[in-house]
Enzyme design. Structure first.
Site, PDB file in Angstrom:
ATOM      1  N   ARG A 171      29.011 -56.512 -21.680  1.00 32.85           N
ATOM      2  CA  ARG A 171      27.802 -55.663 -21.594  1.00 32.85           C
ATOM      3  C   ARG A 171      26.528 -56.481 -21.789  1.00 32.85           C
ATOM      4  O   ARG A 171      25.485 -56.146 -21.214  1.00 32.85           O
ATOM      5  CB  ARG A 171      27.844 -54.558 -22.650  1.00 32.85           C
ATOM      6  CG  ARG A 171      28.966 -53.562 -22.472  1.00 32.85           C
ATOM      7  CD  ARG A 171      28.761 -52.682 -21.279  1.00 32.85           C
ATOM      8  NE  ARG A 171      29.735 -51.594 -21.260  1.00 32.85           N
ATOM      9  CZ  ARG A 171      30.278 -51.097 -20.165  1.00 32.85           C
ATOM     10  NH1 ARG A 171      29.957 -51.568 -18.983  1.00 32.85           N
ATOM     11  NH2 ARG A 171      31.132 -50.102 -20.242  1.00 32.85           N
ATOM     12  N   LYS A 177      25.833 -49.551 -22.471  1.00 38.64           N
ATOM     13  CA  LYS A 177      26.760 -48.495 -22.062  1.00 38.64           C
ATOM     14  C   LYS A 177      27.998 -48.463 -22.970  1.00 38.64           C
ATOM     15  O   LYS A 177      28.632 -49.496 -23.211  1.00 38.64           O
ATOM     16  CB  LYS A 177      27.184 -48.729 -20.609  1.00 38.64           C
ATOM     17  CG  LYS A 177      27.951 -47.590 -20.012  1.00 38.64           C
ATOM     18  CD  LYS A 177      28.338 -47.890 -18.578  1.00 38.64           C
ATOM     19  CE  LYS A 177      29.363 -46.866 -18.125  1.00 38.64           C
ATOM     20  NZ  LYS A 177      30.073 -47.299 -16.939  1.00 38.64           N
TER      21      LYS A 177
HETATM   22  N1  LIG Z   1      39.459 -59.075 -20.325  1.00 39.93           N
HETATM   23  C1  LIG Z   1      38.427 -58.651 -19.619  1.00 39.93           C
HETATM   24  N2  LIG Z   1      38.191 -59.151 -18.395  1.00 39.93           N
HETATM   25  C2  LIG Z   1      37.143 -58.729 -17.656  1.00 39.93           C
HETATM   26  N3  LIG Z   1      36.255 -57.808 -18.047  1.00 39.93           N
HETATM   27  C3  LIG Z   1      36.456 -57.269 -19.251  1.00 39.93           C
HETATM   28  C4  LIG Z   1      37.540 -57.650 -20.101  1.00 39.93           C
HETATM   29  N4  LIG Z   1      37.490 -56.915 -21.240  1.00 39.93           N
HETATM   30  C5  LIG Z   1      36.405 -56.112 -21.080  1.00 39.93           C
HETATM   31  N5  LIG Z   1      35.790 -56.311 -19.907  1.00 39.93           N
HETATM   32  C6  LIG Z   1      34.621 -55.602 -19.369  1.00 39.93           C
HETATM   33  O1  LIG Z   1      33.794 -55.177 -20.415  1.00 39.93           O
HETATM   34  C7  LIG Z   1      33.078 -54.017 -20.021  1.00 39.93           C
HETATM   35  C8  LIG Z   1      33.012 -53.069 -21.184  1.00 39.93           C
HETATM   36  O2  LIG Z   1      34.294 -52.609 -21.469  1.00 39.93           O
HETATM   37  P1  LIG Z   1      34.531 -51.102 -21.952  1.00 39.93           P
HETATM   38  O3  LIG Z   1      36.013 -50.946 -22.180  1.00 39.93           O
HETATM   39  O4  LIG Z   1      33.607 -50.859 -23.098  1.00 39.93           O
HETATM   40  O5  LIG Z   1      34.027 -50.248 -20.734  1.00 39.93           O
HETATM   41  P2  LIG Z   1      34.777 -49.364 -19.648  1.00 39.93           P
HETATM   42  O6  LIG Z   1      35.215 -48.108 -20.325  1.00 39.93           O
HETATM   43  O7  LIG Z   1      35.819 -50.198 -18.967  1.00 39.93           O
HETATM   44  O8  LIG Z   1      33.561 -49.024 -18.710  1.00 39.93           O
HETATM   45  P3  LIG Z   1      33.119 -49.394 -17.244  1.00 39.93           P
HETATM   46  O9  LIG Z   1      33.869 -48.469 -16.384  1.00 39.93           O
HETATM   47  O10 LIG Z   1      31.664 -49.161 -17.261  1.00 39.93           O
HETATM   48  O11 LIG Z   1      33.423 -50.831 -16.932  1.00 39.93           O
HETATM   49  C9  LIG Z   1      33.812 -53.440 -18.820  1.00 39.93           C
HETATM   50  O12 LIG Z   1      32.992 -53.569 -17.672  1.00 39.93           O
HETATM   51  C10 LIG Z   1      35.033 -54.296 -18.695  1.00 39.93           C
HETATM   52  O13 LIG Z   1      35.374 -54.541 -17.355  1.00 39.93           O
END
Ligand SMILES: Nc1ncnc2c1ncn2[C@@H]1O[C@H](COP(=O)(O)OP(=O)(O)OP(=O)(O)O)[C@@H](O)[C@H]1O
Length: 196
Positions: free
Chosen positions: A142, A178
């Protein structure tokens, strides 16, 4: 740490002139390979590349606790892991700057950094890929996605470590993140700030 090239999207084009996108991907491959080469430097040996997600480079440091840090105490280790990623981020910006000059492009990095606990490992049986997960990782992502082109954004607790280590950080103030609400975030000052 997540380092994105948001304006790569504008450059990517599937037309005959660039062989349906192949030439655009060739340049992205060159950029990522140059980023990867940095990891061979002894200074960055504690940094692990996790993966690329489109034009985003994801990496982390301190994933081998007890292996790299030798006699360092926990606080020193934490400082080392955070500062080395900032040095790496600056090196990425510097490489992209040189590539821009050679290829007449204006790519810029938008970087997000956070530190804290993560779970690292491999899931699945086919095409296994080492990855990391945790709220720390989500917030790092983020910091990138709600960041600013050309700048390195970080969380308050990471900025505190950086400032104590002598890095100049500028408070951005309350920033909507977010899924997390409003968080105080900081920009780490680099020589690339304000460069067009
Ligand atoms: N291992 C990972 N590899 C790539 N991206 C990651 C990883 N872990 C987290 N992220 C990224 O971090 C961001 C925040 O994660 P979070 O779980 O809070 O959101 P989310 O519910 O997946 O929301 P969104 O749909 O907006 O991406 C996401 O965009 C997610 O893709």
């Amino acid at each position: 740490m997540f380092a994105s090239i948001p304006n790569y999207k504008e450059f990517y084009d599937e037309t005959d002139v660039n062989k349906q996108g192949l030439e655009c991907l060739r340049l992205l491959n060159e950029i990522i390979c140059d980023f990867d080469k940095l990891l061979l430097k002894p200074k960055f040996s504690g940094i692990e590349k996790i993966k690329t997600i489109a034009s985003t480079y994801m990496c982390a440091s301190g994933l081998r606790p007890g292996k790299e840090d030798g006699a360092m105490d926990e606080k020193r280790t934490e400082e080392h892991n955070v500062t080395i990623l900032v040095e790496f981020a600056i090196a990425l910006m510097s490489i992209l700057d040189s590539i821009n000059r050679e290829s007449f492009q204006r790519f810029r990095l938008r970087i997000g950094l956070n530190h804290g606990p993560v779970i690292a490992g491999v899931i699945g049986a086919q095409k296994p890929q080492y990855d990391i997960w945790s709220n720390t990782v989500n917030v790092a992502s983020r910091m990138d996605s709600c960041g600013v082109m050309g700048r390195l954004q970080t969380t308050e607790h990471t900025a505190k470590i950086l400032m104590a280590a002598g890095y100049e950080c500028e408070c951005r103030g309350m920033t909507y993140v977010k899924g997390k609400g409003n968080l105080v975030t900081y920009f780490v000052k680099t020589q690339f700030d304000g460069k067009l």
